[in-house]
Write a protein that holds these residues in place. Structure first.
Motif, PDB file in Angstrom:
ATOM      1  N   LYS A 107       0.846  -1.203   0.000  1.00 27.74           N
ATOM      2  CA  LYS A 107       0.000   0.000   0.000  1.00 27.74           C
ATOM      3  C   LYS A 107       0.879   1.250   0.000  1.00 27.74           C
ATOM      4  O   LYS A 107       0.589   2.222  -0.702  1.00 27.74           O
ATOM      5  N   ALA A 108       1.968   1.225   0.771  1.00 21.82           N
ATOM      6  CA  ALA A 108       2.886   2.366   0.815  1.00 21.82           C
ATOM      7  C   ALA A 108       3.526   2.586  -0.555  1.00 21.82           C
ATOM      8  O   ALA A 108       3.659   3.731  -1.015  1.00 21.82           O
ATOM      9  N   THR A 109       3.903   1.509  -1.220  1.00 20.00           N
ATOM     10  CA  THR A 109       4.484   1.621  -2.564  1.00 20.00           C
ATOM     11  C   THR A 109       3.461   2.204  -3.529  1.00 20.00           C
ATOM     12  O   THR A 109       3.780   3.082  -4.335  1.00 20.00           O
ATOM     13  N   GLU A 110       2.230   1.734  -3.428  1.00 18.76           N
ATOM     14  CA  GLU A 110       1.159   2.247  -4.290  1.00 18.76           C
ATOM     15  C   GLU A 110       0.929   3.735  -4.037  1.00 18.76           C
ATOM     16  O   GLU A 110       0.807   4.525  -4.975  1.00 18.76           O
ATOM     17  N   LEU A 111       0.918   4.125  -2.765  1.00 16.48           N
ATOM     18  CA  LEU A 111       0.718   5.543  -2.431  1.00 16.48           C
ATOM     19  C   LEU A 111       1.883   6.392  -2.924  1.00 16.48           C
ATOM     20  O   LEU A 111       1.692   7.512  -3.408  1.00 16.48           O
ATOM     21  N   GLU A 112       3.075   5.854  -2.828  1.00 11.51           N
ATOM     22  CA  GLU A 112       4.263   6.562  -3.310  1.00 11.51           C
ATOM     23  C   GLU A 112       4.170   6.779  -4.817  1.00 11.51           C
ATOM     24  O   GLU A 112       4.476   7.868  -5.322  1.00 11.51           O
ATOM     25  N   GLN A 113       3.724   5.758  -5.519  1.00 11.61           N
ATOM     26  CA  GLN A 113       3.560   5.883  -6.968  1.00 11.61           C
ATOM     27  C   GLN A 113       2.491   6.914  -7.304  1.00 11.61           C
ATOM     28  O   GLN A 113       2.644   7.705  -8.232  1.00 11.61           O
ATOM     29  N   ARG A 114       1.410   6.921  -6.551  1.00 12.45           N
ATOM     30  CA  ARG A 114       0.347   7.916  -6.778  1.00 12.45           C
ATOM     31  C   ARG A 114       0.860   9.331  -6.511  1.00 12.45           C
ATOM     32  O   ARG A 114       0.539  10.263  -7.248  1.00 12.45           O
ATOM     33  N   GLU A 115       1.642   9.478  -5.433  1.00 13.92           N
ATOM     34  CA  GLU A 115       2.195  10.803  -5.119  1.00 13.92           C
ATOM     35  C   GLU A 115       3.129  11.273  -6.225  1.00 13.92           C
ATOM     36  O   GLU A 115       3.114  12.442  -6.606  1.00 13.92           O
ATOM     37  N   THR A 116       3.932  10.361  -6.761  1.00 13.13           N
ATOM     38  CA  THR A 116       4.842  10.713  -7.865  1.00 13.13           C
ATOM     39  C   THR A 116       4.035  11.127  -9.091  1.00 13.13           C
ATOM     40  O   THR A 116       4.349  12.134  -9.737  1.00 13.13           O
ATOM     41  N   ALA A 117       2.994  10.374  -9.415  1.00 13.02           N
ATOM     42  CA  ALA A 117       2.140  10.700 -10.557  1.00 13.02           C
ATOM     43  C   ALA A 117       1.451  12.047 -10.342  1.00 13.02           C
ATOM     44  O   ALA A 117       1.354  12.862 -11.274  1.00 13.02           O
ATOM     45  N   LEU A 118       0.996  12.295  -9.128  1.00 18.20           N
ATOM     46  CA  LEU A 118       0.343  13.563  -8.809  1.00 18.20           C
ATOM     47  C   LEU A 118       1.333  14.724  -8.926  1.00 18.20           C
ATOM     48  O   LEU A 118       0.999  15.784  -9.477  1.00 18.20           O
ATOM     49  N   ALA A 119       2.544  14.524  -8.440  1.00 20.18           N
ATOM     50  CA  ALA A 119       3.572  15.567  -8.547  1.00 20.18           C
ATOM     51  C   ALA A 119       3.890  15.837 -10.013  1.00 20.18           C
ATOM     52  O   ALA A 119       4.030  17.010 -10.420  1.00 20.18           O
ATOM     53  N   ASP A 120       3.973  14.795 -10.834  1.00 20.02           N
ATOM     54  CA  ASP A 120       4.213  14.969 -12.268  1.00 20.02           C
ATOM     55  C   ASP A 120       3.064  15.736 -12.915  1.00 20.02           C
ATOM     56  O   ASP A 120       3.287  16.619 -13.755  1.00 20.02           O
TER      57      ASP A 120
END
Length: 153
Positions: free
Chosen positions: A102-115
């Motif tokens: 879940k943490a990895t998924e959230l990290e990926q979402r945060e990266t996508a959101l930042a992009d």
């Protein structure tokens, strides 16, 4: 009640309950005295005519047998608790793995959101630059139109 002397420890299932018989004398129901399995483990009480030391040793054996039975019960309980702890540990490991996923998924979402935010800011800057260029053109057009109006007068 009848009295039996157990020379070899054994357990007897009475109904749904196991009853342990250690070495020594026991008072039991007369039905148990005649049970074939009980007869295999019982005999004459050698305590009759024994010295005090022998009787004390037999009493000690009976006590030790009782302690052994209690320790076996405790061992069973400990083994059950160990199995429960192993099961809990498996669940904790599974929960930790799920949390990491879940943490990895959230990290990926945060990266996508930042992009996406970076892309929006870039587009906003481009729009601002276009608006400034349009404003400049409008000023130039207004100035030119004003100059043309003044020259016709």
């Amino acid at each position: 009640m009848a009295k039996i002397y157990v020379h070899t420890p054994f357990e007897l299932l009475e109904g749904q309950e196991k009853k342990a018989f250690g070495v020594g004398s026991h008072e039991v129901d007369s039905a148990i005295v005649n049970h074939w399995y009980v007869k295999l483990h019982t005999g004459e009480d050698p305590g009759e005519g024994k010295s005090e030391d022998s009787q004390a040793a037999d009493a000690l054996l009976v006590e030790l047998d009782g302690r052994e039975q209690e320790l076996r019960k405790q061992l069973g309980l400990l083994e059950a608790e160990k199995a429960d702890l192993v099961e809990r540990e498996k669940k904790v490991v599974e929960a930790e793995e799920a949390a990491k996923a879940k943490a990895t998924e959230l990290e990926q979402r945060e990266t996508a959101l930042a992009d996406a935010e970076t892309a929006v800011k870039a587009k906003a800057s481009a729009v601002d630059a276009r608006e400034a260029a349009v404003a400049e053109r409008e000023k130039a057009a207004d100035a030119k139109a004003e100059g043309t109006k003044n020259s016709k007068k």
